[in-house]
Scaffold this motif. Sequence first.
Motif, mmCIF file in Angstrom:
data_model
loop_
_atom_site.group_PDB
_atom_site.id
_atom_site.type_symbol
_atom_site.label_atom_id
_atom_site.label_comp_id
_atom_site.label_asym_id
_atom_site.label_seq_id
_atom_site.Cartn_x
_atom_site.Cartn_y
_atom_site.Cartn_z
ATOM 1 N N LEU A 84 54.626 23.820 60.750
ATOM 2 C CA LEU A 84 53.402 23.214 60.275
ATOM 3 C C LEU A 84 52.191 24.061 60.683
ATOM 4 O O LEU A 84 51.266 24.268 59.874
ATOM 5 N N ALA A 85 52.173 24.591 61.891
ATOM 6 C CA ALA A 85 51.072 25.435 62.359
ATOM 7 C C ALA A 85 51.012 26.725 61.532
ATOM 8 O O ALA A 85 49.915 27.192 61.157
ATOM 9 N N THR A 86 52.152 27.298 61.228
ATOM 10 C CA THR A 86 52.196 28.523 60.416
ATOM 11 C C THR A 86 51.674 28.239 59.015
ATOM 12 O O THR A 86 50.921 29.035 58.443
ATOM 13 N N PHE A 87 52.054 27.078 58.477
ATOM 14 C CA PHE A 87 51.597 26.706 57.144
ATOM 15 C C PHE A 87 50.090 26.486 57.126
ATOM 16 O O PHE A 87 49.394 26.918 56.195
ATOM 17 N N VAL A 88 49.541 25.854 58.160
ATOM 18 C CA VAL A 88 48.111 25.619 58.260
ATOM 19 C C VAL A 88 47.371 26.957 58.406
ATOM 20 O O VAL A 88 46.333 27.194 57.765
ATOM 21 N N VAL A 89 47.877 27.851 59.223
ATOM 22 C CA VAL A 89 47.254 29.171 59.396
ATOM 23 C C VAL A 89 47.308 29.941 58.071
ATOM 24 O O VAL A 89 46.335 30.599 57.676
ATOM 25 N N PHE A 90 48.442 29.846 57.361
ATOM 26 C CA PHE A 90 48.581 30.517 56.072
ATOM 27 C C PHE A 90 47.558 29.989 55.075
ATOM 28 O O PHE A 90 46.893 30.765 54.380
ATOM 29 N N LEU A 91 47.429 28.653 54.973
ATOM 30 C CA LEU A 91 46.466 28.058 54.043
ATOM 31 C C LEU A 91 45.026 28.408 54.425
ATOM 32 O O LEU A 91 44.186 28.693 53.553
ATOM 33 N N SER A 92 44.727 28.379 55.716
ATOM 34 C CA SER A 92 43.366 28.738 56.142
ATOM 35 C C SER A 92 43.094 30.218 55.878
ATOM 36 O O SER A 92 41.985 30.595 55.493
ATOM 37 N N LEU A 93 44.122 31.060 56.064
ATOM 38 C CA LEU A 93 43.961 32.477 55.765
ATOM 39 C C LEU A 93 43.714 32.686 54.273
ATOM 40 O O LEU A 93 42.847 33.479 53.874
ATOM 41 N N ILE A 94 44.426 31.962 53.430
ATOM 42 C CA ILE A 94 44.217 32.057 51.982
ATOM 43 C C ILE A 94 42.806 31.573 51.637
ATOM 44 O O ILE A 94 42.115 32.191 50.816
ATOM 45 N N ALA A 95 42.362 30.467 52.238
ATOM 46 C CA ALA A 95 41.026 29.953 51.961
ATOM 47 C C ALA A 95 39.959 30.952 52.406
ATOM 48 O O ALA A 95 38.968 31.200 51.685
ATOM 49 N N VAL A 96 40.113 31.544 53.585
ATOM 50 C CA VAL A 96 39.144 32.513 54.086
ATOM 51 C C VAL A 96 39.150 33.774 53.207
ATOM 52 O O VAL A 96 38.089 34.306 52.834
ATOM 53 N N LEU A 97 40.341 34.265 52.876
ATOM 54 C CA LEU A 97 40.419 35.454 52.012
ATOM 55 C C LEU A 97 39.851 35.178 50.629
ATOM 56 O O LEU A 97 39.221 36.045 50.032
ATOM 57 N N ASN A 98 40.085 33.950 50.149
ATOM 58 C CA ASN A 98 39.554 33.596 48.830
ATOM 59 C C ASN A 98 38.028 33.615 48.843
ATOM 60 O O ASN A 98 37.401 34.146 47.921
ATOM 61 N N SER A 99 37.434 33.046 49.859
ATOM 62 C CA SER A 99 35.975 32.971 49.886
ATOM 63 C C SER A 99 35.342 34.304 50.278
ATOM 64 O O SER A 99 34.256 34.633 49.798
ATOM 65 N N TRP A 100 35.963 35.050 51.165
ATOM 66 C CA TRP A 100 35.354 36.297 51.628
ATOM 67 C C TRP A 100 35.771 37.533 50.833
ATOM 68 O O TRP A 100 35.005 38.472 50.709
ATOM 69 N N LEU A 101 36.954 37.542 50.281
ATOM 70 C CA LEU A 101 37.440 38.751 49.639
ATOM 71 C C LEU A 101 37.633 38.580 48.135
ATOM 72 O O LEU A 101 37.075 39.338 47.352
ATOM 73 N N TYR A 102 38.427 37.588 47.724
ATOM 74 C CA TYR A 102 38.806 37.500 46.312
ATOM 75 C C TYR A 102 37.647 37.095 45.408
ATOM 76 O O TYR A 102 37.439 37.709 44.364
ATOM 77 N N ASN A 103 36.876 36.088 45.787
ATOM 78 C CA ASN A 103 35.752 35.668 44.951
ATOM 79 C C ASN A 103 34.708 36.786 44.794
ATOM 80 O O ASN A 103 34.260 37.060 43.665
ATOM 81 N N PRO A 104 34.262 37.450 45.869
ATOM 82 C CA PRO A 104 33.322 38.570 45.673
ATOM 83 C C PRO A 104 33.935 39.708 44.839
ATOM 84 O O PRO A 104 33.260 40.323 44.005
ATOM 85 N N LEU A 105 35.227 39.957 45.059
ATOM 86 C CA LEU A 105 35.893 41.013 44.305
ATOM 87 C C LEU A 105 35.968 40.656 42.822
ATOM 88 O O LEU A 105 35.677 41.485 41.955
ATOM 89 N N PHE A 106 36.320 39.404 42.523
ATOM 90 C CA PHE A 106 36.387 38.973 41.121
ATOM 91 C C PHE A 106 34.993 38.960 40.480
ATOM 92 O O PHE A 106 34.833 39.345 39.319
ATOM 93 N N SER A 107 34.009 38.507 41.241
ATOM 94 C CA SER A 107 32.659 38.501 40.671
ATOM 95 C C SER A 107 32.171 39.933 40.425
ATOM 96 O O SER A 107 31.525 40.216 39.408
ATOM 97 N N PHE A 108 32.480 40.850 41.346
ATOM 98 C CA PHE A 108 32.120 42.254 41.141
ATOM 99 C C PHE A 108 32.831 42.814 39.918
ATOM 100 O O PHE A 108 32.222 43.525 39.106
ATOM 101 N N MET A 109 34.105 42.510 39.734
ATOM 102 C CA MET A 109 34.868 43.006 38.588
ATOM 103 C C MET A 109 34.326 42.421 37.282
ATOM 104 O O MET A 109 34.208 43.129 36.278
ATOM 105 N N ASN A 110 33.961 41.117 37.300
ATOM 106 C CA ASN A 110 33.380 40.507 36.097
ATOM 107 C C ASN A 110 32.021 41.134 35.758
ATOM 108 O O ASN A 110 31.725 41.404 34.593
ATOM 109 N N LYS A 111 31.212 41.365 36.798
ATOM 110 C CA LYS A 111 29.912 41.995 36.580
ATOM 111 C C LYS A 111 30.084 43.409 36.044
ATOM 112 O O LYS A 111 29.373 43.847 35.132
ATOM 113 N N ARG A 112 31.058 44.125 36.581
ATOM 114 C CA ARG A 112 31.329 45.476 36.103
ATOM 115 C C ARG A 112 31.784 45.457 34.646
ATOM 116 O O ARG A 112 31.351 46.282 33.838
ATOM 117 N N ASP A 113 32.641 44.522 34.275
ATOM 118 C CA ASP A 113 33.088 44.405 32.878
ATOM 119 C C ASP A 113 31.911 44.107 31.947
ATOM 120 O O ASP A 113 31.809 44.686 30.850
#
Length: 140
Positions: A10-39
């Motif tokens: 359960l702790a590993t699953f919670v860390v995994f989900l929090s890591l996905i949430a943090v990566l989504n907000s800090w890495l994937y969303n800015p990356l996707f917005s940059f790619m959309n702006k570039r397109d």
Amino acid sequence: MLDINPILLLATFVVFLSLIAVLNSWLYNPLFSFMNKRDEDIKKDLQKVGNNDDEINALYLEAESIVNNAKLEASALREKVIEDAKELADSKLDAKHAELASEYLEFEQSLAESKEQLVSDLMSQVPLFKDAVKAKFSQI
């Protein structure tokens, strides 16, 4: 052997989900917005290039029409200059013909005068020739 620890799972699953949430907000969303702006920027640039192609084609057609007009004007000017040169040459030729005709008439007149003078000189010398011929015949 291998035990599954539910708390650790359960702790590993919670860390995994929090890591996905943090990566989504800090890495994937800015990356996707940059790619959309570039397109979007690429699409805008392609539209500008398309507009530039239209402008370039219009300018090319305009330049081509200017060159064609210049060629026509040059051709007309060349024809006019050639015609003027022909007229000038014809007028000079006519003037030279007239000059030569007058010189020829003067020559004929002087030749006729010379002929008359020669004939008159010969006629004045005829008695001397007759005497010379008589003298020669008398010697024979």
